[in-house]
Write a protein that holds these residues in place. Structure first.
Motif, PDB file in Angstrom:
ATOM      1  N   LYS A  98     -61.330  19.074  58.091  1.00 10.96           N
ATOM      2  CA  LYS A  98     -61.601  17.648  57.926  1.00 10.96           C
ATOM      3  C   LYS A  98     -61.732  16.917  59.255  1.00 10.96           C
ATOM      4  N   THR A 103     -62.944  11.801  59.501  1.00  9.53           N
ATOM      5  CA  THR A 103     -63.828  12.772  58.867  1.00  9.53           C
ATOM      6  C   THR A 103     -65.211  12.183  58.660  1.00  9.53           C
ATOM      7  N   GLN A 112     -67.088  18.795  62.366  1.00  7.06           N
ATOM      8  CA  GLN A 112     -66.148  17.698  62.523  1.00  7.06           C
ATOM      9  C   GLN A 112     -65.510  17.777  63.908  1.00  7.06           C
TER      10      GLN A 112
END
Length: 356
Positions: A98, A103, A112
């Motif tokens: 995430k 995110t 990410q």
């Protein structure tokens, strides 16, 4: 004369105050660029992460850095609106799926922030020219492709760990540059075919494990990854037709293709019907527009551990390919599992870190 000094003092004070507020954005005197965790502007908060759209970055992000948001001055806060402490991994191969702190949504092919903490960039020490990628496999060792560091001496290289976006300096977790002490190339590397294409870089200083800097796991010797869906990341081109490399780390999910099928498919390409796949290769890809590409040399193809899907081991090293992302044309990777014993032996011989 004293009047000039007074004016200079006031000017410097104003400049300092302006810097503290941040730069204006969105063509408004009522908005400033601030770290995403310092703005309560309606961003959705879930599981301790601020959500934002990758599309906003593509559209210019209203003049702010990728790690910032254009925030109304009324919404700017002095303390983070999300938890900024992220646990440091205690095991290899930990992926921050995430991201760290926030995110991106609608970002299937972009990593990410801190998602792949084992990724490193290889740069020329003289002018920071990007050469290719590598994988941190130990605090003082990087695994890469031999062709990326061909004809270079250790003193000419810098390894950059913890990088995400080459164009900014505002990440909460900053990158770390470290010099290379020794380059150990595989003695049987064949430039013409790409066979045995791997090298180890031994660093002058071990890298400290952090949330955004952590080694990948290595597979057991001769492990088979056929038909596993894995991830490749790098700063190379998104497509073969792209004019430039990515400045933000990309990621692509690709399937590992068994060597027999891979050879059949490659024989239907420009390589011709007599092409023979070298046994040191691993193939992955063959799906339309999903591939590593130019500039990704040395980067890692990683696959989830069977007993822990949140951790990853390195199956391959980006080697070469026929174009990028053509259907039924897999890309060629160096098969890391075949060289596990060579890697272990060289680390035992050359590493100065006693335990890792």
């Amino acid at each position: 004369m004293s009047r000039i000094k007074d004016l200079l003092s006031v000017a410097l004070l104003l400049l300092s105050a302006g810097g503290a507020l941040g730069k204006n954005c969105g063509n408004s005197q009522h908005k400033v660029c601030v770290a995403r965790i310092l703005c309560e502007n309606g961003a959705v908060i879930t599981d301790g992460h601020t959500l934002f759209s990758y599309r906003s970055l593509v559209d210019g992000n209203e003049g702010c850095d990728t790690t910032e948001v254009c925030c109304s001055i009324a919404d700017k806060v002095n303390s983070p609106v999300v938890e900024v402490d992220v646990a440091t991994p205690t095991e290899c191969g930990h992926r921050n799926e995430k991201g760290l702190h926030y995110t991106m949504t609608d970002a299937a092919n972009v990593a990410q922030v801190g998602e792949f903490p084992w990724m490193v960039a290889l740069l020329l020490k003289a002018d920071s020219t990007y050469l290719g990628a590598g994988t941190l496999i130990r605090s003082d060792v990087v695994l890469t492709a031999a062709h990326v560091v061909a004809n270079l001496q250790a003193g000419q290289l810098i390894v950059r760990a913890g990088e995400w976006d080459f164009k900014i300096e505002t990440e909460l977790n900053r990158h770390v540059n470290v010099d290379v002490r020794l380059i150990e190339r595989h003695s049987d590397f064949q430039v013409t075919t790409g066979a045995n294409n791997l090298a180890l870089l031994f660093l002058t200083t071990p890298l400290k494990t952090q949330p955004h800097i952590c080694p990948a796991c290595l597979p057991t010797a001769n492990k088979i990854f056929d038909h596993t869906r894995c991830l490749v990341s790098g700063w190379g081109k998104m497509t073969f037709e792209s004019n430039s490399y990515m400045h933000i780390l990309k990621k692509v999910e690709v399937p590992v293709v068994d060597n027999a099928l891979c050879q059949q498919q490659l024989r239907r390409s420009i390589l011709g019907s007599s092409f023979v796949l070298n046994p040191s290769f691993l193939c992955a890809g063959g799906e339309q527009d999903k591939d590593a590409c130019t500039g990704d040399g040395g980067a890692a193809l990683v696959c989830p551990l069977a007993n822990d899907r949140g951790r990853y081991e390195q199956a391959g090293i980006v080697n070469w390919g026929v174009g990028c992302g053509a259907e039924n044309i897999p890309a060629i990777y160096t098969n890391v599992a075949l060289f596990r014993q060579w890697i272990d032996n060289k680390i035992a011989e050359k590493s100065t870190v006693v335990c890792n």
